[in-house]
Write a protein that holds these residues in place. Structure first.
Motif, mmCIF file in Angstrom:
data_model
loop_
_atom_site.group_PDB
_atom_site.id
_atom_site.type_symbol
_atom_site.label_atom_id
_atom_site.label_comp_id
_atom_site.label_asym_id
_atom_site.label_seq_id
_atom_site.Cartn_x
_atom_site.Cartn_y
_atom_site.Cartn_z
ATOM 1 N N GLY A 94 -37.593 -3.233 -33.525
ATOM 2 C CA GLY A 94 -38.144 -1.887 -33.675
ATOM 3 C C GLY A 94 -39.215 -1.536 -32.669
ATOM 4 N N LYS A 95 -39.426 -2.383 -31.669
ATOM 5 C CA LYS A 95 -40.424 -2.078 -30.650
ATOM 6 C C LYS A 95 -39.940 -0.972 -29.712
ATOM 7 C CE LYS A 95 -42.180 -6.842 -30.577
ATOM 8 N NZ LYS A 95 -42.402 -8.050 -29.732
ATOM 9 N N VAL A 96 -38.643 -0.871 -29.570
ATOM 10 C CA VAL A 96 -38.019 0.114 -28.684
ATOM 11 C C VAL A 96 -36.994 0.896 -29.495
ATOM 12 C CG1 VAL A 96 -36.547 0.411 -26.659
ATOM 13 C CG2 VAL A 96 -38.379 -1.279 -26.623
ATOM 14 N N LYS A 97 -36.978 2.223 -29.320
ATOM 15 C CA LYS A 97 -36.031 3.057 -30.065
ATOM 16 C C LYS A 97 -34.590 2.780 -29.675
ATOM 17 C CE LYS A 97 -39.021 7.058 -30.952
ATOM 18 N NZ LYS A 97 -39.156 8.518 -30.760
ATOM 19 N N MET A 98 -34.353 2.715 -28.358
ATOM 20 C CA MET A 98 -32.986 2.574 -27.857
ATOM 21 C C MET A 98 -33.038 1.989 -26.457
ATOM 22 S SD MET A 98 -30.102 5.546 -27.510
ATOM 23 C CE MET A 98 -28.429 5.177 -27.000
ATOM 24 N N GLY A 99 -32.024 1.240 -26.098
ATOM 25 C CA GLY A 99 -31.993 0.621 -24.782
ATOM 26 C C GLY A 99 -30.656 0.824 -24.087
#
Length: 392
Positions: A94-99
């Motif tokens: 959950g540190k990044v929304k989307m990659g």
């Protein structure tokens, strides 16, 4: 009738004197509409903030292999943020929304005109990120379509052959019906309130009096047991209707005081007349609830058992109302005629501003009152037996 009125007055005064019970019922009636108004307000604020035309962050690993794609995404309000090789783990935590992961193979396949592989990293269980996921996915699909068209044009082929259909969407939804998605749970809450607000009165006047040993002296009086029971049921019905009316009034008041339209970005009004019609539809449902509660409580062996049974009853009745939004066009007269569910169907239509025919109201009123009379007959039979004194 005089006996019923005397019993009603006696039970009403006794219940009003129980301040804790009254405050608990009033508190629950205030909590439900306040919670719903707050939920609508917060959901509207959240969705409005997500739909604002502002850059959305997208963490990309290997952006140097697709410079044209990066420029296209940036031109459509996507902020490209360089990512490291542990991008998948960052999205999982959950540190990044989307990659987005791009490898060297993408650049080679793109130059050769072959399908170029991309890896979208997302967590669809995080609902707050669904808007970004949908936006990025659509942009990549649009970019892919543009590349195909440019390649066809370079080969002298009309790219319009790739678009056999051009649908024109005609949305007939009104602002009121579009906003109703935020209030679709209201019929469920109303059904729960109708079948729970007066439960405490029934439990106290039937099972409570038995445990306090005050029921037997009452029954030895030269009064028909049916009159005694109807007086107690009437007390529960009137108290429940007052709680439901107070809840609907607080709900209407909340929409007048809280800036719902500003938070949602669209017109959303709640008419007091609509809520009044919903309240009138609840009256026969409240009668059915009171007699069903009396019937269930008459079989309970003790106070706790009665509370357990009557706590389940509202959800049994309310579950069909909760799934109302998933039923396609519930306009069948048979569906409307189902007590409890029919009230939710008509309440939903009233909120949407759709017409409700007198036939539908009449059929629902007949089936609800018939069901109430049937359960009243069962309750009187159960109350007339001697087991009502022992609970065994």
């Amino acid at each position: 009738m005089k006996t019923i009125w005397i019993v009603f007055q006696k039970e009403w005064v006794d219940h009003i004197r129980d301040r804790r019970a009254v405050l608990s019922a009033v508190g629950s009636s205030l909590f439900t509409p306040i919670f719903m108004v707050a939920m609508v307000f917060l959901m509207g604020k959240t969705i409005l903030s997500l739909s604002e035309d502002k850059p959305e962050p997208l963490h990309v690993f290997g952006q140097e292999y697709a410079p044209a794609l990066m420029q296209y995404l940036e031109a459509n309000n996507i902020e490209i943020i360089p990512a490291h090789e542990f991008l998948v783990e960052d999205v999982r935590q959950g540190k990044v929304k989307m990659g987005l992961i791009i490898t060297e193979e993408y650049a080679q396949a793109f130059r050769e005109g072959r399908p170029a592989p991309l890896e979208l990293v997302m967590d669809t269980s995080r609902q707050m990120n669904l808007l970004l996921m949908s936006k990025v996915t659509q942009l990549i699909q649009r970019y892919s379509t543009q590349v195909v068209m440019m390649r066809l044009m370079a080969r002298g082929v009309d790219p319009s052959i790739m678009i056999p259909l051009v649908p024109n969407i005609h949305d007939v939804a009104t602002p009121q019906s579009s906003a109703l998605i935020f209030m679709s749970i209201l019929p469920f809450f109303v059904a729960i309130m109708v079948f729970s607000a007066g439960a405490g009165v029934i439990v106290d006047t039937l099972v409570g009096e038995r445990e306090r040993s005050t029921l037997e002296p009452l029954l030895i009086n030269p009064v028909r047991r049916s009159s005694l029971l109807i007086g107690k049921i009437l007390t529960s019905f009137v108290f429940a209707m007052l709680i439901v009316g107070l809840s609907l009034f607080v709900f209407w008041l909340g929409f007048q005081l809280v800036p719902i339209e500003e938070s949602m970005g669209l017109s959303m009004t709640l008419s007091g007349v609509s809520l009044l019609w919903i309240f009138l539809l609840c009256i026969p449902e409240g009668m059915l609830a009171a007699v069903m509660q009396a019937f269930v409580a008459s079989f309970a062996r003790n106070y706790k058992e009665a509370q357990t049974f009557l706590a389940i009853l509202p959800f049994i009745i309310g579950i069909p109302s909760a799934v109302l939004g998933f039923i396609p066009n519930p306009t069948d007269l048979i569906q409307v005629a189902i007590p409890g569910f029919g009230q939710s169907v008509l309440a939903n239509r009233i909120l949407r501003g759709e017409p409700v025919t007198p036939l539908e109201v009449g059929v629902l009123l007949f089936t609800t009152l018939f069901s109430a009379l049937f359960f009243l007959w069962l309750s009187i039979r159960s109350f007339s037996r001697e087991r009502i004194l022992s609970g065994k």
